[in-house]
Enzyme design. Structure first.
Site, PDB file in Angstrom:
ATOM      1  N   ARG A   6       0.712  -1.675  -0.150  1.00 23.40           N
ATOM      2  CA  ARG A   6      -0.073  -0.037   0.024  1.00 23.40           C
ATOM      3  C   ARG A   6       0.711   1.518  -0.092  1.00 23.40           C
ATOM      4  NH1 ARG A   6      -1.946   1.481   4.444  1.00 23.40           N
ATOM      5  NH2 ARG A   6      -2.561  -0.672   5.415  1.00 23.40           N
ATOM      6  N   TYR A  21     -15.928  17.363 -15.382  1.00 22.11           N
ATOM      7  CA  TYR A  21     -16.476  16.228 -15.357  1.00 22.11           C
ATOM      8  C   TYR A  21     -18.020  15.617 -14.375  1.00 22.11           C
ATOM      9  CZ  TYR A  21     -16.545  10.848 -14.688  1.00 22.11           C
ATOM     10  OH  TYR A  21     -16.482  10.130 -14.529  1.00 22.11           O
ATOM     11  N   ASP A  24      -7.366  19.487 -14.357  1.00 24.67           N
ATOM     12  CA  ASP A  24      -7.390  17.967 -14.515  1.00 24.67           C
ATOM     13  C   ASP A  24      -7.077  18.396 -16.118  1.00 24.67           C
ATOM     14  OD1 ASP A  24      -8.565  15.746 -16.098  1.00 24.67           O
ATOM     15  OD2 ASP A  24     -10.588  15.684 -13.852  1.00 24.67           O
ATOM     16  N   LYS A  61      -8.628   7.228 -19.361  1.00 24.44           N
ATOM     17  CA  LYS A  61      -9.432   7.754 -20.289  1.00 24.44           C
ATOM     18  C   LYS A  61      -8.530   7.574 -21.627  1.00 24.44           C
ATOM     19  CE  LYS A  61     -12.604   8.362 -18.160  1.00 24.44           C
ATOM     20  NZ  LYS A  61     -13.420   9.342 -17.327  1.00 24.44           N
TER      21      LYS A  61
HETATM   22  C1  PLP Z   1     -13.999  10.131 -16.174  1.00 22.95           C
HETATM   23  C2  PLP Z   1     -12.735  11.668 -15.112  1.00 22.95           C
HETATM   24  C3  PLP Z   1     -12.535  11.573 -14.426  1.00 22.95           C
HETATM   25  C4  PLP Z   1     -13.313  10.337 -13.418  1.00 22.95           C
HETATM   26  O1  PLP Z   1     -12.248   9.302 -13.531  1.00 22.95           O
HETATM   27  P1  PLP Z   1     -12.425   7.938 -12.540  1.00 22.95           P
HETATM   28  O2  PLP Z   1     -11.247   6.966 -13.494  1.00 22.95           O
HETATM   29  O3  PLP Z   1     -13.941   6.891 -13.857  1.00 22.95           O
HETATM   30  O4  PLP Z   1     -12.159   7.731 -11.505  1.00 22.95           O
HETATM   31  C5  PLP Z   1     -12.384  13.147 -13.921  1.00 22.95           C
HETATM   32  N1  PLP Z   1     -11.924  13.835 -15.185  1.00 22.95           N
HETATM   33  C6  PLP Z   1     -12.404  13.705 -15.718  1.00 22.95           C
HETATM   34  C7  PLP Z   1     -12.536  14.891 -17.228  1.00 22.95           C
HETATM   35  C8  PLP Z   1     -12.747  12.439 -16.530  1.00 22.95           C
HETATM   36  O5  PLP Z   1     -13.262  12.746 -18.003  1.00 22.95           O
END
Ligand code: PLP
Length: 404
Positions: A68, A120, A194, A219
């Site tokens: 961890r 998001y 992000d 993604k």
């Molecule tokens: C999918 C997404 C998230 C969240 O990510 P997860 O891996 O699904 O928890 C955050 N920001 C953006 C822009 C996303 O497309």
């Protein structure tokens, strides 16, 4: 590397973006791992499944004690991710939202957050929930409006959360302007970006003054729609130390096997992203001239309100497109059901093309009033353009639109 190599000027008519990082591909393939540093020198890193590590004497270990707190496979992934952002440190988490949760956990009760209004869906939900449970108050502000942003800053602000381009309306936020205004106001405010939509291949926010970059690796970075994971990269030692503590304390870490899969995906990120871009730009141009389409959202189109800014702060755009279907005869539901190559599904960034309706799917949790204000209407469709043959994607969209 120039625009031709990252696929933008393929037909001689694409826009001119910021030059790409010429050493990106080599870093994606080699950084974070030297075979000869490992027993038997395997060229491909081993997956270290062990949860615990034998010690030479009490508290005397060889770099790892319990998985961890640290794991050899995870460490290689973290180092590689950091290098791609030209950052010093990387930390991975069990999902993108787990990464965001760990950033929020750096804050204290009573702190104030400014978050881009179009984010998001899950990020918005998380900040709204936090307001209730941890007494962290979040203001959702349109960060493309600098005056509104300046008014939102206050003595309690500790985090500014940017998402650019935004989801799903693909607005572009000026990272350098927001970061310099924030840090001029107070050095105690972290600017987070992000960067899920563009990845470090197209945009490196730390170079524009951000303190941390957050990813949903689920993604484009993983790109194969088979791993859920998130990451935070930073060059600030204080932030990294706190995050390492939280990563261990909260324990939202990914499995070594998943770390291996994402590492494997990283090796081809620079091959996949230009193709996502090329396919998406072709689709955007096709949709722009389709009679059933009223408006296309893509930062590479001159019609995009922040087109010039996009060219200035990124070296391209990924596979994300938004577009408004003209209302009538059962659309957009009929359109979405008639697609044959595209799958009607949430998520984005995989090699396969996806289509979805943010209004009732990914952004259903956004308050109705804000949704309307942002332009997330019942006719807005979001596409994640994959790596299929571009001609087949265009044909598929055409037949589904004509079925409306
Ligand atoms: C999918 C997404 C998230 C969240 O990510 P997860 O891996 O699904 O928890 C955050 N920001 C953006 C822009 C996303 O497309």
């Amino acid at each position: 590397m120039n625009g031709t190599q990252n696929g933008t000027t393929e037909n001689g008519d694409g826009p001119t973006w910021l030059p790409a990082d010429s050493s990106f591909a080599t870093k994606a393939i080699h950084s974070g791992y030297k075979p000869k540093d490992h027993t038997f020198a395997p060229v491909v890193p081993a997956i270290s499944l062990s949860t615990t590590f034998e010690q030479d004497a009490p508290s005397q270990h060889r770099g790892f004690d319990y998985t961890r707190s640290g794991n050899p496979t995870r460490q290689i992934l973290e180092a590689t991710l950091a290098s791609l952002d030209n950052a010093k440190y990387g930390s991975v988490f069990s999902s993108g939202l787990a990464a965001t949760t760990n950033v929020i956990a750096m804050l204290n009760s009573g702190d104030h957050v400014i978050c881009m209004d179009d984010v998001y869906g899950g990020t918005g939900r998380l900040f709204r929930q936090m307001a209730k449970t941890a007494n962290i108050v979040t203001d959702f502000v349109d960060l493309t409006d600098v005056e509104k942003f300046k008014k939102a800053l206050n003595e309690k602000t500790r985090l500014v959360w940017i998402e650019t381009p935004t989801n799903p309306t693909l607005k572009v936020v000026d990272i350098a302007t927001i970061a310099s205004l924030t840090h001029a106001f107070s050095q105690n405010i972290m600017v987070a970006v992000d960067n899920t939509f563009l990845t470090s291949f197209f945009q490196r926010p730390l170079e524009f003054g951000a303190d941390i970059v957050v990813y949903s690796l689920t993604k484009f970075v993983n790109g194969h729609s088979d791993v859920l994971m998130g990451a935070v990269v930073t060059s600030r030692e204080d932030i990294h130390e706190r995050l390492a503590f939280l990563q261990k304390s909260i324990g939202a870490v990914p499995s070594p096997f998943d770390c291996y899969l994402v590492l494997r995906s990283l090796r081809t990120l620079h091959v996949r992203m230009p193709l996502h871009m090329k396919n998406a730009f072709s689709v955007a141009k096709f949709l722009s001239s389709h009679p059933r389409v009223s408006k296309v959202l893509h930062p590479g189109l001159p019609s995009h309100p922040q087109h010039q800014l996009a060219l200035k702060q990124s070296s391209g755009h990924s596979g994300l497109i938004g577009f408004y279907i003209k209302p009538g005869s059962g659309c957009p539901t009929k359109f979405l059901q008639n697609l044959k190559v595209f799958s009607l599904a949430e998520s984005l960034g995989g090699y396969e093309s996806l289509a979805e309706l943010p209004f009732s799917m990914t952004h259903a949790s956004v308050p109705a009033e804000l949704r309307a204000q942002l332009g997330i209407t019942e006719t807005l469709v979001r596409l994640s353009i994959g790596l299929e043959s571009m001609e087949d994607l265009v044909k598929d969209l055409d037949q589904a639109l004509n079925a409306c």
